[in-house]
Design a protein around this motif. Sequence first.
Motif, mmCIF file in Angstrom:
data_model
loop_
_atom_site.group_PDB
_atom_site.id
_atom_site.type_symbol
_atom_site.label_atom_id
_atom_site.label_comp_id
_atom_site.label_asym_id
_atom_site.label_seq_id
_atom_site.Cartn_x
_atom_site.Cartn_y
_atom_site.Cartn_z
ATOM 1 N N ASN A 24 57.079 30.089 113.133
ATOM 2 C CA ASN A 24 55.970 30.810 113.766
ATOM 3 C C ASN A 24 56.464 32.175 114.244
ATOM 4 O OD1 ASN A 24 53.890 31.747 115.369
ATOM 5 N ND2 ASN A 24 53.371 29.725 116.143
ATOM 6 N N ALA A 25 56.140 33.255 113.492
ATOM 7 C CA ALA A 25 56.682 34.575 113.797
ATOM 8 C C ALA A 25 55.858 35.300 114.849
ATOM 9 C CB ALA A 25 56.751 35.411 112.528
ATOM 10 N N GLY A 26 54.631 34.847 115.145
ATOM 11 C CA GLY A 26 53.779 35.538 116.107
ATOM 12 C C GLY A 26 53.091 36.727 115.452
ATOM 13 N N VAL A 27 53.235 37.920 116.072
ATOM 14 C CA VAL A 27 52.654 39.146 115.540
ATOM 15 C C VAL A 27 53.789 40.010 115.002
ATOM 16 C CG1 VAL A 27 51.258 41.187 116.026
ATOM 17 C CG2 VAL A 27 50.810 39.049 117.262
ATOM 18 N N THR A 28 53.679 40.405 113.747
ATOM 19 C CA THR A 28 54.704 41.249 113.132
ATOM 20 C C THR A 28 54.092 42.584 112.721
ATOM 21 O OG1 THR A 28 54.275 40.258 110.968
ATOM 22 C CG2 THR A 28 56.041 39.289 112.282
ATOM 23 N N GLN A 29 54.915 43.631 112.779
ATOM 24 C CA GLN A 29 54.474 44.970 112.412
ATOM 25 C C GLN A 29 55.512 45.620 111.519
ATOM 26 O OE1 GLN A 29 53.087 46.038 116.895
ATOM 27 N NE2 GLN A 29 52.938 47.739 115.462
ATOM 28 N N THR A 79 53.269 66.797 109.288
ATOM 29 C CA THR A 79 51.841 67.055 109.522
ATOM 30 C C THR A 79 51.090 67.047 108.195
ATOM 31 O OG1 THR A 79 52.305 68.357 111.498
ATOM 32 C CG2 THR A 79 50.191 68.732 110.422
ATOM 33 N N GLY A 80 49.978 66.311 108.163
ATOM 34 C CA GLY A 80 49.154 66.249 106.967
ATOM 35 C C GLY A 80 49.442 65.056 106.063
ATOM 36 N N GLN A 81 50.594 64.405 106.241
ATOM 37 C CA GLN A 81 50.894 63.225 105.437
ATOM 38 C C GLN A 81 50.060 62.039 105.908
ATOM 39 O OE1 GLN A 81 55.265 62.977 105.793
ATOM 40 N NE2 GLN A 81 55.376 63.500 103.610
ATOM 41 N N SER A 82 49.939 61.061 105.028
ATOM 42 C CA SER A 82 49.194 59.852 105.381
ATOM 43 C C SER A 82 50.130 58.651 105.365
ATOM 44 C CB SER A 82 48.043 59.630 104.401
ATOM 45 O OG SER A 82 48.557 59.434 103.089
ATOM 46 N N MET A 83 49.736 57.624 106.105
ATOM 47 C CA MET A 83 50.497 56.390 106.068
ATOM 48 C C MET A 83 49.654 55.253 106.638
ATOM 49 S SD MET A 83 53.256 55.913 109.121
ATOM 50 C CE MET A 83 53.543 54.275 108.469
ATOM 51 N N THR A 84 50.068 54.029 106.301
ATOM 52 C CA THR A 84 49.399 52.838 106.808
ATOM 53 C C THR A 84 50.389 51.993 107.582
ATOM 54 O OG1 THR A 84 47.848 52.824 104.950
ATOM 55 C CG2 THR A 84 48.113 50.763 106.175
ATOM 56 N N LEU A 85 50.010 51.615 108.801
ATOM 57 C CA LEU A 85 50.792 50.677 109.597
ATOM 58 C C LEU A 85 50.240 49.279 109.361
ATOM 59 C CD1 LEU A 85 51.121 53.491 111.021
ATOM 60 C CD2 LEU A 85 51.396 52.239 113.150
ATOM 61 N N GLN A 86 51.173 48.353 109.097
ATOM 62 C CA GLN A 86 50.764 46.999 108.772
ATOM 63 C C GLN A 86 50.968 46.072 109.966
ATOM 64 O OE1 GLN A 86 49.354 46.519 105.919
ATOM 65 N NE2 GLN A 86 50.136 48.118 104.563
ATOM 66 N N CYS A 87 50.076 45.110 110.109
ATOM 67 C CA CYS A 87 50.175 44.110 111.175
ATOM 68 C C CYS A 87 49.722 42.768 110.619
ATOM 69 C CB CYS A 87 49.302 44.511 112.354
ATOM 70 S SG CYS A 87 49.210 43.257 113.660
ATOM 71 N N ALA A 88 50.432 41.720 110.980
ATOM 72 C CA ALA A 88 50.046 40.372 110.572
ATOM 73 C C ALA A 88 50.348 39.400 111.699
ATOM 74 C CB ALA A 88 50.788 39.955 109.303
ATOM 75 N N GLN A 89 49.487 38.359 111.803
ATOM 76 C CA GLN A 89 49.727 37.305 112.793
ATOM 77 C C GLN A 89 49.548 35.946 112.113
ATOM 78 O OE1 GLN A 89 47.044 35.231 114.002
ATOM 79 N NE2 GLN A 89 45.320 36.381 113.144
ATOM 80 N N ASP A 90 50.336 34.989 112.582
ATOM 81 C CA ASP A 90 50.290 33.647 111.978
ATOM 82 C C ASP A 90 49.832 32.601 112.986
ATOM 83 O OD1 ASP A 90 53.922 33.016 112.051
ATOM 84 O OD2 ASP A 90 52.477 33.496 113.632
ATOM 85 N N GLN A 120 46.844 37.136 125.001
ATOM 86 C CA GLN A 120 46.953 38.154 123.965
ATOM 87 C C GLN A 120 48.432 38.403 123.684
ATOM 88 O OE1 GLN A 120 44.142 41.394 123.843
ATOM 89 N NE2 GLN A 120 45.795 42.885 123.783
ATOM 90 N N TYR A 121 48.794 38.372 122.413
ATOM 91 C CA TYR A 121 50.177 38.572 121.996
ATOM 92 C C TYR A 121 50.313 39.933 121.327
ATOM 93 C CZ TYR A 121 50.789 33.539 122.627
ATOM 94 O OH TYR A 121 50.846 32.267 123.150
ATOM 95 N N PHE A 122 51.395 40.627 121.657
ATOM 96 C CA PHE A 122 51.653 41.938 121.078
ATOM 97 C C PHE A 122 52.751 41.864 120.017
ATOM 98 C CE2 PHE A 122 49.307 45.004 123.642
ATOM 99 C CZ PHE A 122 48.932 44.236 124.730
ATOM 100 N N GLY A 123 52.650 42.748 119.022
ATOM 101 C CA GLY A 123 53.729 42.922 118.071
ATOM 102 C C GLY A 123 54.822 43.783 118.674
#
Lengths: 116, 114
Positions: A1-6, A15-26, A105-108
């Motif tokens: 059970n990893a909880g919340v992972t990021q 500046t101007g670049q794009s990106m995606t932050l990933q989050c998962a919970q089990d 509430q659990y935080f990553g």
Amino acid sequence: NAGVTQTPKFQVLKTGQSMTLQCAQDMNHNSMYWYRQDPGMGLRLIYYSASEGTTDKGEVPNGYNVSRLNKREFSLRLESAAPSQTSVYFCASRYETSGRSSYEQYFGPGTRLTVT
Amino acid sequence: GENVEQHPSTLSVQEGDSAVIKCTYSDSASNYFPWYKQELGKRPQLIIDIRSNVGEKKDQRIAVTLNKTAKHFSLHITETQPEDSAVYFCAASPRNSGNTPLVFGKGTRLSVIA
């Protein structure tokens, strides 16, 4: 059970670049959240998702988009990064039901983002 | 909507003394009040919570009290130790017809001086 992972833990963007932050919970939680925390500041809610397929704006949504991909995953996208988005980003999850007492509430672990 | 005010913003105590952090909330329908501790560079973690049908809850050196009439709740830490140094956040959970996020206070930076 990893909880919340990021992922990632750290990121530097121009500046101007794009990106995606990933989050998962089990933990089979229905609600998921994205916060930002600036140095010496509190937690500010960017977006949240009360269930799969729904998303809502929080206190500071401008410049961000989110996707609740399935019950486990909730991603945060910066389309055109700006220096003002330099911050630590926390994902969180919680089980809650309408009209009933809420649960922990659990935080990553956070993503430290620097935009130059 | 719900508004949570937290005081003080910084607090310094001598090791062994007690520390008290206070929060007020505006929505009388709020029914769940957690406290989070955030150590430097780490994620916030729940240390204690209280529900609206209870007036006080204790867990070893920490306790939380709730006054629903006055709409305020407090965190009490006794016999403080250097490892209690951290930022503490209170929060309130509004109860309405839909799922609503926790509303957090702005935090209290506690320093325990050895």
